[in-house]
Design a protein around this motif. Structure first.
Motif, PDB file in Angstrom:
ATOM      1  N   ASP A   1       0.841  -1.188   0.000  1.00 28.52           N
ATOM      2  CA  ASP A   1       0.000   0.000   0.000  1.00 28.52           C
ATOM      3  C   ASP A   1       0.881   1.243   0.000  1.00 28.52           C
ATOM      4  OD1 ASP A   1      -1.800   2.028   0.345  1.00 28.52           O
ATOM      5  OD2 ASP A   1      -2.716   1.215   2.162  1.00 28.52           O
TER       6      ASP A   1
ATOM      7  N   THR B   1       0.024   4.152  -0.612  1.00 28.19           N
ATOM      8  CA  THR B   1      -0.668   5.328  -0.086  1.00 28.19           C
ATOM      9  C   THR B   1      -0.329   5.576   1.373  1.00 28.19           C
ATOM     10  OG1 THR B   1      -2.680   4.160   0.622  1.00 28.19           O
ATOM     11  CG2 THR B   1      -2.595   4.931  -1.664  1.00 28.19           C
ATOM     12  N   ARG B   2       0.204   4.573   2.054  1.00 28.06           N
ATOM     13  CA  ARG B   2       0.532   4.702   3.475  1.00 28.06           C
ATOM     14  C   ARG B   2       1.992   5.083   3.722  1.00 28.06           C
ATOM     15  NH1 ARG B   2      -3.146   2.484   7.325  1.00 28.06           N
ATOM     16  NH2 ARG B   2      -4.972   1.666   6.262  1.00 28.06           N
TER      17      ARG B   2
ATOM     18  N   PRO C   1       4.827   7.329   4.398  1.00 24.22           N
ATOM     19  CA  PRO C   1       4.846   8.717   4.867  1.00 24.22           C
ATOM     20  C   PRO C   1       5.656   9.608   3.927  1.00 24.22           C
ATOM     21  CG  PRO C   1       6.222   7.332   6.265  1.00 24.22           C
ATOM     22  CD  PRO C   1       5.557   6.427   5.272  1.00 24.22           C
TER      23      PRO C   1
ATOM     24  N   TRP D   1       6.058   7.985  -4.469  1.00 22.66           N
ATOM     25  CA  TRP D   1       4.696   8.066  -3.935  1.00 22.66           C
ATOM     26  C   TRP D   1       4.331   9.504  -3.572  1.00 22.66           C
ATOM     27  CZ3 TRP D   1       1.131   4.702  -4.824  1.00 22.66           C
ATOM     28  CH2 TRP D   1       1.527   3.422  -5.209  1.00 22.66           C
TER      29      TRP D   1
ATOM     30  N   ARG E   1       1.033  11.165  -5.362  1.00 20.98           N
ATOM     31  CA  ARG E   1      -0.016  11.855  -4.592  1.00 20.98           C
ATOM     32  C   ARG E   1      -0.232  13.285  -5.076  1.00 20.98           C
ATOM     33  NH1 ARG E   1       1.941   8.706   0.153  1.00 20.98           N
ATOM     34  NH2 ARG E   1       3.481  10.312   0.529  1.00 20.98           N
TER      35      ARG E   1
ATOM     36  N   ASP F   1      -6.385   5.603  -3.991  1.00 21.58           N
ATOM     37  CA  ASP F   1      -6.975   4.654  -3.071  1.00 21.58           C
ATOM     38  C   ASP F   1      -6.373   3.272  -3.314  1.00 21.58           C
ATOM     39  OD1 ASP F   1      -9.115   3.767  -1.148  1.00 21.58           O
ATOM     40  OD2 ASP F   1      -9.737   2.617  -2.912  1.00 21.58           O
ATOM     41  N   TYR F   2      -6.053   2.563  -2.237  1.00 19.27           N
ATOM     42  CA  TYR F   2      -5.500   1.207  -2.337  1.00 19.27           C
ATOM     43  C   TYR F   2      -6.366   0.253  -1.532  1.00 19.27           C
ATOM     44  CZ  TYR F   2      -2.691  -2.898  -1.348  1.00 19.27           C
ATOM     45  OH  TYR F   2      -2.266  -4.196  -1.211  1.00 19.27           O
ATOM     46  N   ARG F   3      -6.542  -0.928  -2.072  1.00 20.84           N
ATOM     47  CA  ARG F   3      -7.211  -2.023  -1.358  1.00 20.84           C
ATOM     48  C   ARG F   3      -6.562  -3.336  -1.756  1.00 20.84           C
ATOM     49  NH1 ARG F   3     -12.613   0.532  -2.900  1.00 20.84           N
ATOM     50  NH2 ARG F   3     -12.985   1.848  -1.113  1.00 20.84           N
TER      51      ARG F   3
END
Length: 134
Positions: free
Chosen positions: A78, A80-81, A83, A101, A105, A112-114
């Motif tokens: 992920d 998106t996480r 920092p 990243w 952004r 969005d990540y899943r």
């Protein structure tokens, strides 16, 4: 396949979808750069070196946004996480990696990540210009 040789086809697909959705030239360039960064990371890091990987890219166009979905079966990750590094620190004091990243952004309007059914699913969203009323 998740191979760097597929990058030109990936970018052409994204450019075509962005054009059909009505995304402006500047926003289209930002989206293409973000997709390039994601795809290169995926090809480079998502799978062990000796294991062929795969990636699927799809687009979804709603009234006010274009979404690019990038799905792969690589290791769970992920981005998106991650920092945002302190860019005020000297380069030698910063940890290696993660700047891609930060760039992603900043380039897209939504990220969005899943993890779905043993797959990574990343969505990059761009707002579309307002359409004139008819």
């Amino acid at each position: 396949m998740a191979e760097l040789t597929a990058l030109p086809r990936v970018l052409a697909f994204v450019a075509e979808a962005a054009g059909q959705a009505g995304l402006g030239t500047e926003a289209r360039g930002r989206l293409e750069l973000a997709v390039e960064e994601v795809f290169v990371n995926l090809c480079t890091h998502a799978y062990p070196v000796d294991v062929p990987g795969w990636a699927e890219i799809s687009t979804h166009h709603a009234d006010d946004r274009l979404t690019i979905e990038i799905r792969d079966g690589g290791i769970p990750f992920d981005g998106t996480r991650i920092p945002t590094p302190d860019l005020e620190q000297p380069l030698a004091a910063r940890p290696v990696g993660g700047l891609g990243w930060v760039l992603i952004r900043r380039l897209v309007d939504g990220l969005d990540y899943r993890r779905v059914e043993d797959c990574n699913l990343l969505r990059l969203t761009m707002r579309l210009p307002a359409q004139p009323r008819r």
